[in-house]
Enzyme design. Structure first.
Site, mmCIF file in Angstrom:
data_model
loop_
_atom_site.group_PDB
_atom_site.id
_atom_site.type_symbol
_atom_site.label_atom_id
_atom_site.label_comp_id
_atom_site.label_asym_id
_atom_site.label_seq_id
_atom_site.Cartn_x
_atom_site.Cartn_y
_atom_site.Cartn_z
ATOM 1 N N GLU A 1 4.277 -5.640 7.118
ATOM 2 C CA GLU A 1 3.700 -4.539 7.901
ATOM 3 C C GLU A 1 4.322 -4.401 9.283
ATOM 4 O O GLU A 1 4.328 -3.303 9.857
ATOM 5 C CB GLU A 1 2.179 -4.731 8.039
ATOM 6 C CG GLU A 1 1.385 -4.486 6.774
ATOM 7 C CD GLU A 1 1.269 -5.716 5.894
ATOM 8 O OE1 GLU A 1 0.509 -5.672 4.913
ATOM 9 O OE2 GLU A 1 1.956 -6.730 6.170
ATOM 10 N N ALA B 1 0.848 -1.190 0.000
ATOM 11 C CA ALA B 1 0.000 0.000 0.000
ATOM 12 C C ALA B 1 0.886 1.243 0.000
ATOM 13 O O ALA B 1 2.053 1.195 0.404
ATOM 14 C CB ALA B 1 -0.913 0.001 1.219
ATOM 15 N N GLY C 1 -0.092 -4.956 0.982
ATOM 16 C CA GLY C 1 -1.361 -4.880 0.275
ATOM 17 C C GLY C 1 -1.339 -5.577 -1.067
ATOM 18 O O GLY C 1 -2.359 -6.078 -1.546
ATOM 19 N N GLU D 1 -2.007 -9.117 -0.385
ATOM 20 C CA GLU D 1 -3.408 -9.258 0.030
ATOM 21 C C GLU D 1 -4.364 -9.175 -1.153
ATOM 22 O O GLU D 1 -5.334 -9.937 -1.240
ATOM 23 C CB GLU D 1 -3.739 -8.184 1.063
ATOM 24 C CG GLU D 1 -3.055 -8.444 2.401
ATOM 25 C CD GLU D 1 -3.178 -7.282 3.372
ATOM 26 O OE1 GLU D 1 -3.605 -7.510 4.513
ATOM 27 O OE2 GLU D 1 -2.832 -6.142 2.990
#
Length: 258
Positions: free
Chosen positions: A132, A66, A109, A112
């Site tokens: 993360e 992200a 992300g 994911e």
């Protein structure tokens, strides 16, 4: 329709492809990009000429995570009141199968979003991870749930707590991906699978995807009952009648997707 952060094309009959395009940021996922992905995917989903979709990035990076700059300085309430990245790409809205074609980095992300797809085809250079922990946060778009279901608790813990990365071959061995292919072949493999899906009865494809996804939400007994329901629904389709007649007559079925 023109887009700023993605490319959209049809690489083969019945196949729609969305390619992430933020090369300088290694396809880091931000809100505008994900809004475009969602819009393009929904358009393909509503297109009768498309039977399966591919989500991909570049050879160097599927998506490196992200966009941290977008999240920096945000409070819990800021994040609560913002539509999250995973909500911007809600797989539940898509009744047609989506294949993630992954090469290079699929981290945070990016990992994911790949796991949110129905299948993953990886190049030999693909690298999966949930780093993360290095930012003092945890995965927030399905990582703790989907990764654990895919590879098991022990390995998921190691990946998320110590920033272990999975190579493509390790991801294949642990059930995270469907196929691994050389860098110059992985996209062709993904397109080939998408074509095989697109050539089948789209009624049966949708009912099958729906039933498989219910596995995550139901007990075995409930899931079996749901599968039976979809099985009976399929018996009301024109494709069921055509498929069985074609089998008996030893010919190729002519699907009407009705």
């Amino acid at each position: 329709m023109s887009y700023k952060y993605i490319f959209v094309d049809r690489p083969a009959e019945g196949v729609g492809r969305v390619r992430l395009n933020r090369p300088k940021a290694l396809n880091a996922l931000n809100s505008p990009l994900m809004d475009e992905v969602n819009e393009a995917m929904l358009a393909f989903n509503g297109d009768a000429g498309i039977g399966a979709m591919i989500l991909t990035g570049s050879d160097k990076a599927f998506a490196a995570g992200a966009d941290i700059k977008e999240m920096d300085g945000k409070t819990p309430i800021d994040m609560l009141m913002t539509v999250s990245l995973i909500e911007r790409f809600d797989m539940k809205q898509l009744s047609k199968p989506v294949i993630a074609a992954v090469s290079g980095y699929a981290l945070g992300g990016g990992c994911e979003i790949a796991m949110a797809c129905d299948m993953i085809v990886a190049s030999e250079t693909a690298l999966f991870g949930q780093p993360e922990i290095n930012l003092g946060i945890i995965p927030g778009a399905g990582g703790t749930q989907r990764l654990t279901r895919a590879v098991g608790k022990a390995l998921a813990m190691e990946i998320m707590l110590s920033d272990r990365k999975l190579t493509a071959e390790e991801a294949l061995r642990h059930g995270l991906v469907n196929r691994v292919a050389p860098l110059d072949e992985y996209m062709d493999v993904a397109i080939g699978i998408a074509q095989k899906i697109a050539r089948r009865s789209q009624v049966a494809i949708r009912l099958t995807k729906d039933a498989v996804n219910k596995t995550y939400e139901m007990t075995l007994e409930e899931g079996l009952a749901y599968e039976r329901r979809n099985f009976l629904v399929a018996f009301g389709s024109e494709d069921k009648a055509e498929g069985m007649r074609a089998f008996i007559e030893k010919r190729r079925a002519e699907w009407t997707n009705r």
